[in-house]
Design an enzyme around this catalytic site. Sequence first.
Site, PDB file in Angstrom:
ATOM      1  N   ILE A 158       0.835  -1.199   0.000  1.00  0.00           N
ATOM      2  CA  ILE A 158       0.000   0.000   0.000  1.00  0.00           C
ATOM      3  C   ILE A 158       0.868   1.247   0.000  1.00  0.00           C
ATOM      4  O   ILE A 158       0.601   2.206  -0.741  1.00  0.00           O
ATOM      5  CB  ILE A 158      -0.950  -0.008   1.207  1.00  0.00           C
ATOM      6  CG1 ILE A 158      -1.918  -1.180   1.111  1.00  0.00           C
ATOM      7  CG2 ILE A 158      -1.723   1.314   1.281  1.00  0.00           C
ATOM      8  CD1 ILE A 158      -2.793  -1.365   2.346  1.00  0.00           C
ATOM      9  N   ASP A 177      10.681   2.348   6.476  1.00  0.00           N
ATOM     10  CA  ASP A 177      10.255   0.972   6.721  1.00  0.00           C
ATOM     11  C   ASP A 177      11.477   0.192   7.186  1.00  0.00           C
ATOM     12  O   ASP A 177      12.452   0.066   6.438  1.00  0.00           O
ATOM     13  CB  ASP A 177       9.664   0.342   5.455  1.00  0.00           C
ATOM     14  CG  ASP A 177       8.909  -0.950   5.754  1.00  0.00           C
ATOM     15  OD1 ASP A 177       9.493  -1.855   6.393  1.00  0.00           O
ATOM     16  OD2 ASP A 177       7.734  -1.055   5.360  1.00  0.00           O
ATOM     17  N   ARG A 243      -4.500   1.288  10.942  1.00  0.00           N
ATOM     18  CA  ARG A 243      -5.155   0.711  12.107  1.00  0.00           C
ATOM     19  C   ARG A 243      -5.443   1.809  13.118  1.00  0.00           C
ATOM     20  O   ARG A 243      -4.654   2.728  13.304  1.00  0.00           O
ATOM     21  CB  ARG A 243      -4.269  -0.367  12.764  1.00  0.00           C
ATOM     22  CG  ARG A 243      -4.159  -1.644  11.954  1.00  0.00           C
ATOM     23  CD  ARG A 243      -5.465  -2.422  11.966  1.00  0.00           C
ATOM     24  NE  ARG A 243      -5.410  -3.627  11.142  1.00  0.00           N
ATOM     25  CZ  ARG A 243      -5.728  -3.675   9.855  1.00  0.00           C
ATOM     26  NH1 ARG A 243      -6.117  -2.573   9.223  1.00  0.00           N
ATOM     27  NH2 ARG A 243      -5.661  -4.811   9.197  1.00  0.00           N
ATOM     28  N   ASP A 267      -9.428   7.231   8.652  1.00  0.00           N
ATOM     29  CA  ASP A 267     -10.345   6.209   8.157  1.00  0.00           C
ATOM     30  C   ASP A 267     -10.552   5.145   9.225  1.00  0.00           C
ATOM     31  O   ASP A 267     -11.461   4.327   9.117  1.00  0.00           O
ATOM     32  CB  ASP A 267      -9.795   5.578   6.874  1.00  0.00           C
ATOM     33  CG  ASP A 267     -10.766   4.574   6.249  1.00  0.00           C
ATOM     34  OD1 ASP A 267     -11.909   4.978   5.958  1.00  0.00           O
ATOM     35  OD2 ASP A 267     -10.385   3.400   6.073  1.00  0.00           O
ATOM     36  N   GLU A 272     -13.866   1.723  17.201  1.00  0.00           N
ATOM     37  CA  GLU A 272     -14.712   1.853  16.019  1.00  0.00           C
ATOM     38  C   GLU A 272     -16.181   1.507  16.285  1.00  0.00           C
ATOM     39  O   GLU A 272     -17.034   1.756  15.443  1.00  0.00           O
ATOM     40  CB  GLU A 272     -14.143   1.015  14.868  1.00  0.00           C
ATOM     41  CG  GLU A 272     -12.797   1.548  14.426  1.00  0.00           C
ATOM     42  CD  GLU A 272     -12.393   1.105  13.043  1.00  0.00           C
ATOM     43  OE1 GLU A 272     -13.011   0.178  12.507  1.00  0.00           O
ATOM     44  OE2 GLU A 272     -11.430   1.697  12.500  1.00  0.00           O
ATOM     45  N   HIS A 290     -13.856   3.674   7.945  1.00  0.00           N
ATOM     46  CA  HIS A 290     -13.076   2.454   7.686  1.00  0.00           C
ATOM     47  C   HIS A 290     -13.480   1.824   6.344  1.00  0.00           C
ATOM     48  O   HIS A 290     -13.873   0.656   6.275  1.00  0.00           O
ATOM     49  CB  HIS A 290     -13.249   1.440   8.811  1.00  0.00           C
ATOM     50  CG  HIS A 290     -12.124   0.441   8.878  1.00  0.00           C
ATOM     51  ND1 HIS A 290     -11.757  -0.207  10.029  1.00  0.00           N
ATOM     52  CD2 HIS A 290     -11.273  -0.031   7.918  1.00  0.00           C
ATOM     53  CE1 HIS A 290     -10.752  -1.030   9.793  1.00  0.00           C
ATOM     54  NE2 HIS A 290     -10.441  -0.937   8.507  1.00  0.00           N
ATOM     55  N   ILE A 291     -13.339   2.614   5.288  1.00  0.00           N
ATOM     56  CA  ILE A 291     -13.759   2.157   3.956  1.00  0.00           C
ATOM     57  C   ILE A 291     -12.603   2.157   2.958  1.00  0.00           C
ATOM     58  O   ILE A 291     -12.833   2.024   1.759  1.00  0.00           O
ATOM     59  CB  ILE A 291     -14.895   3.048   3.405  1.00  0.00           C
ATOM     60  CG1 ILE A 291     -14.445   4.520   3.323  1.00  0.00           C
ATOM     61  CG2 ILE A 291     -16.150   2.907   4.255  1.00  0.00           C
ATOM     62  CD1 ILE A 291     -15.375   5.412   2.523  1.00  0.00           C
TER      63      ILE A 291
END
Length: 315
Positions: A158, A177, A243, A267, A272, A290-291
């Site tokens: 991603i 990373d 997350r 998001d 949640e 969260h879409i």
Amino acid sequence: MKKILANDGMEDEGIRMLEKEGFMVVTEKVPQDELVEVINVENFVALVVRSATRVDKSLIDACPSLRLIARGGVGMDNIDVEHAKSKNIQVVNTPAASSLSVAELVMGHIFTMARSLDDSNRSMPVKGHSDFAQLKKKYSKGTEVGGKTLGIIGFGRIGQCLGKLGLGVGMNILAFDPYIPEATLEMSLNGSQKVNVNIKTGPIDKLLAESDFISLHVPGGKVITHKEIKQMKKGVMLVNASRGGVIEEQALLDGLNSGHIAHAALDVFEDEKSPREEILHHHKISMTPHIAGSTEEAQQRIGKELAEKIIHFLK
């Protein structure tokens, strides 16, 4: 006939693929507290879930017929993966299927933050008929994203997909990373021409200090707290589509209220089931429920990839 329970649903193409191979696919939603009984009575050999269904140790121990657990999407935090493997149950997911969808939503949030589209959209229905000139003045102080620096924390599928989109609109890319020292991003121009751009990941301190926009793509943990926010440049804009809790919400609110953070986009949320009110009503936060990976194309890819993996492991 081997039976599969797709408890959080499954796309029609994936179902057709499985049925063609002789599987029976049940998509009727079973409540969490009835799952064990239904799986055992119906003798399901595979359980397909998204984020809604929990597959914990007790369920795994109580369902000896299960041979495979398949997660549509990336995250596996609702599945006790290690315990499943200890019981010789295969666990698979679809990490690549929704990458573009997530990256595009993040870019949407970046443009929204840069031009205050969320706040403007809330204000226009209320004040547009009477205070149009004032609103025009208020929202005429946006910023372009071209030429700005996009910091990407987590440079897997991603993160790399987002990097390509950022490069496409003229942004500079900084990436962090600990497991990926560098990556080659293949850019497709006009559907045929290919351009490769090599991105070397660097220290997170540099990313925090130099980025105008920061997006997180990590599997969990508290990555952004008060400490990290203090290292960011004033006016930074943050996006979290990974997350809930990766950006500590209280630290985020403090950064927004102090003016150190100009805007944020979420998001995902720490809770949640009931996101906190200060987050939901903050005028400097744009939000989606969260879409990120939920597009028609992503769901089709997820269904197909799930079917392919189920067929591979069970046949």
